[in-house]
Design a protein around this motif. Structure first.
Motif, short mmCIF file in Angstrom:
data_model
loop_
_atom_site.label_atom_id
_atom_site.label_comp_id
_atom_site.label_asym_id
_atom_site.label_seq_id
_atom_site.Cartn_x
_atom_site.Cartn_y
_atom_site.Cartn_z
N SER A 156 80.73 43.92 -54.81
CA SER A 156 81.25 43.02 -53.79
C SER A 156 82.32 43.72 -52.95
O SER A 156 82.03 44.75 -52.33
CB SER A 156 81.75 41.73 -54.44
N GLN A 157 83.55 43.22 -52.92
CA GLN A 157 84.59 43.82 -52.09
C GLN A 157 84.88 45.27 -52.51
O GLN A 157 85.21 46.10 -51.67
CB GLN A 157 85.86 42.98 -52.15
N GLY A 158 84.72 45.59 -53.79
CA GLY A 158 84.90 46.97 -54.25
C GLY A 158 83.88 47.91 -53.62
O GLY A 158 84.15 49.10 -53.42
N THR A 159 82.69 47.39 -53.31
CA THR A 159 81.68 48.19 -52.61
C THR A 159 82.16 48.57 -51.23
O THR A 159 81.96 49.70 -50.78
CB THR A 159 80.36 47.39 -52.51
N ILE A 160 82.81 47.65 -50.54
CA ILE A 160 83.31 47.92 -49.19
C ILE A 160 84.29 49.09 -49.23
O ILE A 160 84.19 50.02 -48.43
CB ILE A 160 83.98 46.66 -48.61
N VAL A 161 85.22 49.04 -50.16
CA VAL A 161 86.25 50.07 -50.24
C VAL A 161 85.65 51.43 -50.61
O VAL A 161 85.95 52.44 -49.97
CB VAL A 161 87.35 49.68 -51.26
N THR A 162 84.78 51.46 -51.61
CA THR A 162 84.21 52.74 -52.04
C THR A 162 83.24 53.30 -51.01
O THR A 162 83.16 54.51 -50.83
CB THR A 162 83.55 52.63 -53.43
N LEU A 163 82.50 52.43 -50.30
CA LEU A 163 81.60 52.91 -49.26
C LEU A 163 82.41 53.52 -48.11
O LEU A 163 82.07 54.58 -47.58
CB LEU A 163 80.70 51.79 -48.74
N ALA A 164 83.49 52.87 -47.73
CA ALA A 164 84.34 53.41 -46.66
C ALA A 164 84.94 54.76 -47.09
O ALA A 164 84.99 55.70 -46.28
CB ALA A 164 85.44 52.43 -46.31
N ALA A 165 85.37 54.87 -48.33
CA ALA A 165 85.91 56.14 -48.82
C ALA A 165 84.82 57.21 -48.81
O ALA A 165 85.05 58.35 -48.39
CB ALA A 165 86.49 55.98 -50.22
N ILE A 174 77.14 47.50 -55.23
CA ILE A 174 76.45 46.23 -55.44
C ILE A 174 77.01 45.27 -54.40
O ILE A 174 78.15 44.82 -54.53
CB ILE A 174 76.66 45.71 -56.87
N LEU A 175 76.26 45.04 -53.35
CA LEU A 175 76.61 44.29 -52.15
C LEU A 175 77.49 45.15 -51.26
O LEU A 175 78.58 45.55 -51.66
CB LEU A 175 77.34 42.97 -52.44
N ALA A 176 77.04 45.45 -50.10
CA ALA A 176 77.81 46.31 -49.20
C ALA A 176 77.90 45.71 -47.81
O ALA A 176 76.90 45.42 -47.19
CB ALA A 176 77.16 47.69 -49.11
N VAL A 177 79.12 45.51 -47.37
CA VAL A 177 79.41 45.13 -46.00
C VAL A 177 80.48 46.12 -45.56
O VAL A 177 81.58 46.11 -46.09
CB VAL A 177 79.95 43.69 -45.91
N ASN A 178 80.17 46.98 -44.63
CA ASN A 178 81.09 48.04 -44.26
C ASN A 178 82.09 47.56 -43.22
O ASN A 178 81.72 47.12 -42.15
CB ASN A 178 80.30 49.24 -43.73
N LEU A 179 83.37 47.66 -43.54
CA LEU A 179 84.44 47.30 -42.60
C LEU A 179 85.10 48.54 -42.03
O LEU A 179 86.25 48.49 -41.61
CB LEU A 179 85.49 46.44 -43.30
N LEU A 180 84.39 49.64 -41.99
CA LEU A 180 84.93 50.89 -41.47
C LEU A 180 84.43 51.10 -40.05
O LEU A 180 83.23 51.13 -39.82
CB LEU A 180 84.48 52.05 -42.37
N PRO A 181 85.33 51.25 -39.08
CA PRO A 181 84.88 51.50 -37.71
C PRO A 181 84.15 52.85 -37.62
O PRO A 181 84.49 53.78 -38.36
CB PRO A 181 86.16 51.54 -36.89
N PRO A 182 83.18 52.97 -36.73
CA PRO A 182 82.39 54.20 -36.63
C PRO A 182 83.23 55.45 -36.44
O PRO A 182 82.91 56.51 -36.98
CB PRO A 182 81.49 53.95 -35.41
N GLU A 183 84.35 55.35 -35.71
CA GLU A 183 85.17 56.55 -35.45
C GLU A 183 85.87 57.06 -36.71
O GLU A 183 86.32 58.19 -36.75
CB GLU A 183 86.18 56.30 -34.33
#
Length: 159
Positions: A97-106, A122-131
């Motif tokens: 869940s939210q941990g996926t967002i953080v690790t995917l961005a990293a 497990i569940l990914a919503v990326n909050l990282l801007p493309p730049e």
């Protein structure tokens, strides 16, 4: 003997100790794997309007998230340096869940000497801007060589 490290981040609203039983099974983590289950702070969440275990307070990309992603990269580097060969392929990251967002961005910001061992979300919503993502030819090559598994279950009340 320490052969690999898994850094795993829990989801929104759950403390890290809730997921310990998942990693106590040898099938989830061999005894040679060091497991780091980081704990999010208890903080006010502006979009849920309550206090909750949360890696960040709101949905918008901001300095708080940038610092969190940098902290995750520092943790990856710290673990890489624990190995005699300092091989980043021994470090695996992931979360639910939210941990996926953080690790995917990293993962998307990772600039290490070699690729990571793998990524599992497990569940990914990326909050990282493309730049903010690493898009150099070398970074893209390294990312394309890193095994990745993304999974979204049917019953996720946050999605």
């Amino acid at each position: 003997e320490h052969k690999a490290t898994l850094i795993w981040l829990h989801g929104l609203g759950e403390p890290a100790h809730w997921i310990v039983p998942r990693f106590d099974q040898e099938l989830m983590a061999p005894p040679t794997t060091r497991i780091i289950l980081a704990q999010a702070p208890w903080a006010w969440n502006s979009w849920l309007l309550r206090y909750i275990w949360s890696w960040f307070r709101g949905m918008a990309y901001d300095k708080e998230k940038s610092e969190l992603y940098d902290h995750m990269l520092d943790l990856i580097e710290e673990e890489r340096l624990r190995f005699p060969d300092q091989d980043s392929k021994r470090v695996f990251i992931g979360g639910n869940s939210q941990g996926t967002i953080v690790t995917l961005a990293a993962y998307l910001r990772y600039k290490g000497p070699t690729r990571l061992g793998g990524y599992c979300g497990i569940l990914a919503v990326n909050l990282l801007p493309p730049e903010e993502a690493q898009r150099s030819p070398a970074a893209i090559k390294m990312q394309s060589e890193t095994p990745m598994l993304l999974y979204n279950g049917e019953d996720d009340p946050i999605l």
